[in-house]
Structure formats: C-alpha cells, structure tokens
Design an enzyme around this catalytic site. Structure first.
Site, PDB file in Angstrom:
ATOM      1  N   TRP A  53       0.831  -1.213   0.000  1.00  0.00           N
ATOM      2  CA  TRP A  53       0.000   0.000   0.000  1.00  0.00           C
ATOM      3  C   TRP A  53       0.856   1.250   0.000  1.00  0.00           C
ATOM      4  O   TRP A  53       0.527   2.234  -0.670  1.00  0.00           O
ATOM      5  CB  TRP A  53      -0.986  -0.029   1.168  1.00  0.00           C
ATOM      6  CG  TRP A  53      -1.841  -1.249   1.101  1.00  0.00           C
ATOM      7  CD1 TRP A  53      -1.848  -2.302   1.971  1.00  0.00           C
ATOM      8  CD2 TRP A  53      -2.781  -1.591   0.065  1.00  0.00           C
ATOM      9  NE1 TRP A  53      -2.745  -3.256   1.549  1.00  0.00           N
ATOM     10  CE2 TRP A  53      -3.325  -2.854   0.396  1.00  0.00           C
ATOM     11  CE3 TRP A  53      -3.220  -0.948  -1.093  1.00  0.00           C
ATOM     12  CZ2 TRP A  53      -4.279  -3.478  -0.409  1.00  0.00           C
ATOM     13  CZ3 TRP A  53      -4.170  -1.572  -1.897  1.00  0.00           C
ATOM     14  CH2 TRP A  53      -4.684  -2.828  -1.552  1.00  0.00           C
ATOM     15  N   ASP A  71      -1.747   6.684   6.084  1.00  0.00           N
ATOM     16  CA  ASP A  71      -2.772   5.714   5.699  1.00  0.00           C
ATOM     17  C   ASP A  71      -2.990   4.807   6.909  1.00  0.00           C
ATOM     18  O   ASP A  71      -2.143   3.987   7.239  1.00  0.00           O
ATOM     19  CB  ASP A  71      -2.275   4.909   4.490  1.00  0.00           C
ATOM     20  CG  ASP A  71      -3.248   3.799   4.089  1.00  0.00           C
ATOM     21  OD1 ASP A  71      -4.298   3.640   4.745  1.00  0.00           O
ATOM     22  OD2 ASP A  71      -2.936   3.085   3.108  1.00  0.00           O
ATOM     23  N   LYS A  88     -12.058  -2.080   7.531  1.00  0.00           N
ATOM     24  CA  LYS A  88     -11.347  -2.938   8.476  1.00  0.00           C
ATOM     25  C   LYS A  88     -11.818  -2.632   9.905  1.00  0.00           C
ATOM     26  O   LYS A  88     -12.411  -3.479  10.549  1.00  0.00           O
ATOM     27  CB  LYS A  88      -9.820  -2.768   8.356  1.00  0.00           C
ATOM     28  CG  LYS A  88      -9.249  -3.404   7.076  1.00  0.00           C
ATOM     29  CD  LYS A  88      -8.859  -2.359   6.088  1.00  0.00           C
ATOM     30  CE  LYS A  88      -7.995  -2.808   4.950  1.00  0.00           C
ATOM     31  NZ  LYS A  88      -8.487  -3.818   4.060  1.00  0.00           N
TER      32      LYS A  88
HETATM   33  C1  LIG Z   1      -3.231  -0.161   4.567  1.00  0.00           C
HETATM   34  C2  LIG Z   1      -4.161  -0.143   3.395  1.00  0.00           C
HETATM   35  N1  LIG Z   1      -4.172   0.914   2.577  1.00  0.00           N
HETATM   36  C3  LIG Z   1      -4.970   0.970   1.492  1.00  0.00           C
HETATM   37  C4  LIG Z   1      -5.807  -0.061   1.175  1.00  0.00           C
HETATM   38  C5  LIG Z   1      -6.679   0.058  -0.041  1.00  0.00           C
HETATM   39  O1  LIG Z   1      -7.935   0.459   0.401  1.00  0.00           O
HETATM   40  P1  LIG Z   1      -9.175   0.583  -0.570  1.00  0.00           P
HETATM   41  O2  LIG Z   1      -9.466  -0.777  -1.054  1.00  0.00           O
HETATM   42  O3  LIG Z   1     -10.231   1.147   0.330  1.00  0.00           O
HETATM   43  O4  LIG Z   1      -8.799   1.506  -1.655  1.00  0.00           O
HETATM   44  C6  LIG Z   1      -5.863  -1.172   2.005  1.00  0.00           C
HETATM   45  C7  LIG Z   1      -6.785  -2.275   1.670  1.00  0.00           C
HETATM   46  O5  LIG Z   1      -6.658  -3.383   2.066  1.00  0.00           O
HETATM   47  C8  LIG Z   1      -5.013  -1.221   3.130  1.00  0.00           C
HETATM   48  O6  LIG Z   1      -5.011  -2.288   3.939  1.00  0.00           O
HETATM   49 MG   LIG Z   2       0.756  -3.811   3.065  1.00  0.00          MG
END
Ligand SMILES: Cc1ncc(COP(=O)(O)O)c(C=O)c1O
Ligand SMILES: [Mg+2]
Ligand SMILES: Cc1ncc(COP(=O)(O)O)c(C=O)c1O
Ligand SMILES: [Mg+2]
Ligand SMILES: [Mg+2]
Ligand SMILES: [Mg+2]
Lengths: 352, 352
Positions: A101, A168, A192
């Site tokens: 991510w 994030d 989550k």
């Molecule tokens: C730490 C983190 N950031 C970003 C995301 C992506 O999120 P989204 O699917 O809401 O775009 C996730 C999804 O699992 C995540 O765990």
């Molecule tokens: Mg990761």
C-alpha cells in the site's frame, strides 16, 4: 457452525452492530422508511452524519482546526487525492515504503510532485519496519502506512520530523491512541476497523489546504467537501450509518484505550502460541514490528500448510489464508474480533 | 402509518428488495456471515458483482465492446472523470445545458478541454428541453442529462450527431429502453433507480479510451477499473449488492419495457390530475418535455402551498417538497414507486 471471521477486509463487525444495521435497513428508528431510501438531506441522516463526525472527533480527540470528512473512493483514492491537494510540482514529500500500500501511495504521488523514499523494507519482502533513516528538512509532508495489512507489520512509533505526517491508517484506525498533533492528514478506508466497505475517513488539518497551484476537480478538492460538510454530493449513506454504529460500539467498549488493551491481549494470545509452537513461525522476526491487527505466520514445515488451513476451516476460522505475496497465514484480528475467536484459532494450533 | 416515499434521491426501493437487503445484513445466503463483513474477493461477492454486471448488460442490452463498471464517487465524480478520460485539451465537446446537473458537468469539464454549450434552457429556469440547435461537426462527444431531477424535464429523444453521446442518466437509468448504440459513455449514481447511495454505474465504449495525453491517477482511469473488473480497490460492496437485488427485481417485473409502461401509467395518472385540477399547475409547460420520473408542479394560488404540503404529509406522502430552485412540489416516481402510492397523492389533490 459459528464462523470466526479473520478476513483482512472487508472484515468482521461487532455482532450487535450487524443487528442494528439490519434493523435500520428494514426501518430506521420507527420513521416508516429504510435507511437505504431516505434523503441524505433528511433530518434523520444529517443527525447520523453529525454523530459519525462527533464520535470520530471524540475517539481520536480531534481538535477544531482539523476537518473530519467521510468520502468515497477508498484509501486508494486518497493515494492520489492527498498528494494532489498538498504537494506542488516543485515540492518534495517523503514516503516510508513499508509494503504494497505504501508503494501504491508512492506511485500515485509521483505524478504530483517530488517523492523521496526515505527508507524501504522491500529488500526483506517488507517483513520489518525500517529504522535509523534520515529525514531531510523542508519536506512538505512525510507519508507513512501505520499498519501494513498484507505483511503484518505496524508502526508502533511514528517518525519525528518537522513536517506534518500524512498517514494511511486503513487497517488500524480506532485500534489504539495516536499522537494526533503529529499528523497533517489521516485517511482510512472503513472496511477494516470502522465499518463496511464504501466510505473513507479523512482527517485533515485545514491550514495545509489551498496551497497548490493545480486545478482540482471539485470532487477531489478537500476544501469543497469541508465547505459542504461531506455533502457536496450524495454521500455513501449506508456505509456512513454503519460506521457510526461501529464507532458508537467502540465508545461503549471504553474508547481507544480499551480497544488498545483488548487488541494487545488478543495479539499476545496468538503471537505467544506462534512462538511456543514449533510447527508455526511468525513472518515478522522483530516482535516490536509485529502488527496487532494482522498476524502473519507460516508453518515451519510447508507440508503442514494445507492440512492446517483445513483444520482451521473445520473449526469455523474463515479468511486466514495469507496474501499471495507472503504465503502461509494471516489472521486479521481487528477491533471487532472477540478474544474467544482468537482462542478458537489458538486451540486449533495447539491441537494440530 | 404507511409512508409513500416521493423523495428525489436517495429514493424508494422495492419493498421486497428492502427485505432481502436486510436479510443479507444479518446473514448472506446461509454462509454464516453478513454481506457487510465478507471479502470483496470472496467467491460469494464475486458472484454478486458478476450478476450485477450481467443484469445491467441484459436489461440495457449492452454489447461486449462496452465495459460495465460499478464505481464510487457518485455521478458528480463522473462529471470530471468522464472529461478527464475522453477529452484532450485541444479537443471540443458539446454540452446540452438542461439544468443544475448539466451546468455542474459543464463546469467540471472545462478544466480538461474546450466545452461548447450547444443550447441552454436556463433562460426559462430550465423548464423546457431545447430543440432546433446545431451540433457542429468534429466534437469529441456530446454530453446530455437524460432526466433533469430538479426541474422535472426529460429528454424523450436523444440528439442525432456523429459524435458519441455521453449521458448522465442518474435519475432515469433502467426506467425505459434506450438506443444504446448512440452512447459512448453512460453514468448514473445508483440512488434513484438502481439501488442505495454509494455506487455509480458506468457504461463505456472501450475504443474511446486511452486517447488522452494527460496523466490519470489510477482511481480515475477507466482502463484500470476495466482491467480489474471494478475491483482495482475495495468496491462499495453493500451498495453493489442492493443494486444487484434491485436489478433482479426490474428483470422480474418484465425488464425495461415493463418499467416503461409502468412509469408511463404512473406519470399519466399524476400529470392528468395536475392538468384537470385548477388548483395545480405543472412547472413544465410542454407535455413532451415532462419527466416520467420527477413530476414538478405548483399550486395555482401560492396560499395553497403550505396547506397542501400538510395534507399530503398527513396522508403519508413524504419528500414532495420541491427543490428550492423551482419551489412548489416535486413527486419523484421512480421505478420502485407503486401506482397505489401515486394514487394516494392524486387522491389528496382531488380532495384538497
Ligand atoms: C493499509 C491499506 N491501505 C490501502 C488499502 C486500499 O484500500 P481501498 O481498497 O479502500 O482503496 C488497504 C486495503 O486493504 C489497506 O489495507
Ligand atoms: Mg501492506
Ligand atoms: C441527474 C443527476 N446528476 C447528478 C447527480 C449528482 O449525483 P451524486 O450525488 O451521486 O454525485 C444527481 C443527484 O441528484 C442527479 O439527479
Ligand atoms: Mg513457533
Ligand atoms: Mg437538474
Ligand atoms: Mg391544473
């Protein structure tokens, strides 16, 4: 058979929230209509949205100079939106690369300014949190992923820097207390720890906005959403409603301090068994780096992998298959996961 | 008392869909988990998303050279996203200005290329659909709002042009058959005729994509969503689920031909009473321009406005207050609105 939902996200919600969430679909609080079919401008929904904001403010102790928004587009939408709103082309932002991510956030930000990767744990398949790196002066912001959902690592401490942090927190929002004053912007997909999929929490220090030169489409301009109190357009009504119910539940449990204790106890139970049991091994070597939310582990002997998965599933443990980039197992034990469910998994490991 | 939900959106859903939608929150199809807490990568949700796509394809007869996407961000997000993906800076697009939503689409598109307003009904507070205007050759696309939710007008016929049409069908998607081959892109926020708030349907002819020079953030690039079958990131799971249930219902009613007849019958009942009754008057003079979805009318004597609203509310008619830019009343009678509820409103008018 009762299912124990260890899915990484969309993820488990409290049983009481599920019940209220279903009741609201049939009829919201005796108003003769479903939450699915009322106007977002109705008094009922305005009250729900206001309560969602005030619960977020109360839980995270967010002062008035920060805006609290409920947007759509997921955390992935925030990868670009945050950079677009904060970073001019000639400015630099620092990014800590701690997983998939983080890397995606880096990729999206590069289109909007200069991105400096301050440190990366990619060399070890992201199984640790880098330390001892330098943060240069003059950065516009420093971006971190507070919890790496896929790799099972978590930032226990946040970097110290003069620049505001952008974080994030998709997979550990509301799971522990945080030093809010360090952050200029926090974003988190709901699915989550906050609610169902379909809404993204954004907390932003208002004085950081309005300083970029580029054109921002209205939907991608935080200031427009702030002016319109997250109702510039039709918000994702039901995901906000269920997130509000989930935050109410967090508050009723005792808030973030109680969540922290609860999450530490669950994680300890599971990590202790992984340590003790010779047939299992954590994928994150340093205990300090291990996530309290996503516990990643493998079988010492790969021949055990399939039978263990089958044994866990037979006990009702759902969603523990690891992400393909790590393999093995990932037990996601977010706020709503009861200790009893973690015990069920631990018992499967003990008896395996 | 039974409520008759005339809200403009989020709007009424079929009673049977509300029931199924609530059941799915408690437990999805006997799987031991709620639809709110299952992974978007689970077999169950993949089947739901696939069914949503195939129902949309079947209902609108969408051929294979068009992609069908379920995105977030609302129709407002599409105002900029459509222009960003289709229009280069030196290219021109034509826009028909038929209301608030058209004007917003125009405003957002101007940042990405040359926008020519082909015709506007702003001079008469948008109470008619312009005709007799010229469409120059060489436009990249022509944008229309098929139904003007606020002003109660609807395009019964779509413009004839060599350029592909781009249409905001937020408030009349699935309400009638459309000549799909005329369209290059169609978008619609779900919360009127497709489901609850939180998801946006996008139908796009694939050969129109990949022709702009600018950088597109991943979340704003249709091609990325197409490659990932609307699962580039976590989609709005529940809004997609309930939209799928609603499309199943539309199909079970007999599809768009049946919807068209049903909607014409309801609209006729209401417009006929407005015409007949000297105390009411339609805000749209030309019957040909009147929307089958949003019926806007005023009291001939303004002194009647308040008491009539009270009488309608006393009969359980909810959400009929007109939008502030028109005043008077707006009865939104989307697909899910039963004829009986329209009859209740008509009876209030007769007895007033
Ligand atoms: C730490 C983190 N950031 C970003 C995301 C992506 O999120 P989204 O699917 O809401 O775009 C996730 C999804 O699992 C995540 O765990
Ligand atoms: Mg990761
Ligand atoms: C025709 C039309 N277009 C666009 C919109 C805006 O949609 P959203 O709120 O999903 O952005 C609406 C909402 O009422 C609408 O009726
Ligand atoms: Mg061990
Ligand atoms: Mg309009
Ligand atoms: Mg009349």
């Amino acid at each position: 058979m009762k299912k124990h939902n260890f899915s990484a996200g969309p993820a488990i919600l409290p049983a009481s929230v599920i019940k209220e969430a279903a009741a609201g679909v049939l009829e919201l609080d005796g108003i003769g209509m479903s939450i699915l079919e009322i106007s977002h401008r109705s008094a009922e929904f305005i009250a729900i949205a206001a309560e969602a904001e005030s619960l977020a403010r109360e839980l995270l102790q967010i002062p008035a100079d920060y805006a609290v928004l409920f947007l759509s587009g997921g955390a992935s939408g925030q990868f670009s939106m945050s950079a677009m709103n904060l970073l001019n082309e000639n400015q630099s932002a620092g990014y800590l690369d701690t997983g998939t991510w983080s890397s995606k956030a880096i990729k999206e930000a590069k289109a909007f300014g200069k991105v400096q990767v301050l440190a990366s744990s990619k060399d070890q398949n992201y199984n640790y949190i880098p330390t001892g790196y330098d943060i240069p002066a003059g950065l516009r912001y420093v971006h971190v992923t507070s919890n790496n959902t896929i790799f099972g690592t978590q930032l226990r401490e946040f970097p110290t820097t003069d620049a505001p942090l952008v974080a994030d927190m998709s997979s550990d929002i509301f799971s522990r207390r945080i030093p809010l004053e360090k952050f200029g912007l926090i974003y988190a997909g709901a699915q989550k720890n906050m609610g169902p999929a379909g809404v993204t929490l954004v907390i932003v220090r208002k004085d950081l906005l309005g300083q970029v030169d580029r054109h921002l489409p209205s939907m991608l301009d935080y200031r427009i959403h702030i002016e319109n109190e997250s109702m510039f357009n039709t918000p994702p009504v039901y995901p906000i409603y269920v997130s509000m119910l989930t935050m109410r539940w967090v508050k009723a449990q005792g808030g973030l301090e109680a969540m922290e204790r609860h999450n530490e106890a669950k994680a300890k139970l599971l990590y202790d068994e992984i340590e003790r049991n010779p047939r299992f091994q954590c994928t994150v070597p340093n205990p300090q780096d291990r996530s309290l939310m996503n516990v990643t582990f493998v079988c010492t002997d790969d021949a055990d992998t399939k039978p263990f998965l089958a044994a866990a599933e037979a006990a009702g443990c759902d969603g523990i298959k690891g992400h393909r980039s790590v393999g093995g197992f990932r037990a996601s034990i977010y706020n709503s996961m009861p200790l009893e469910s973690v015990q069920v998994l631990v018992d499967v490991m003990k008896n395996f």
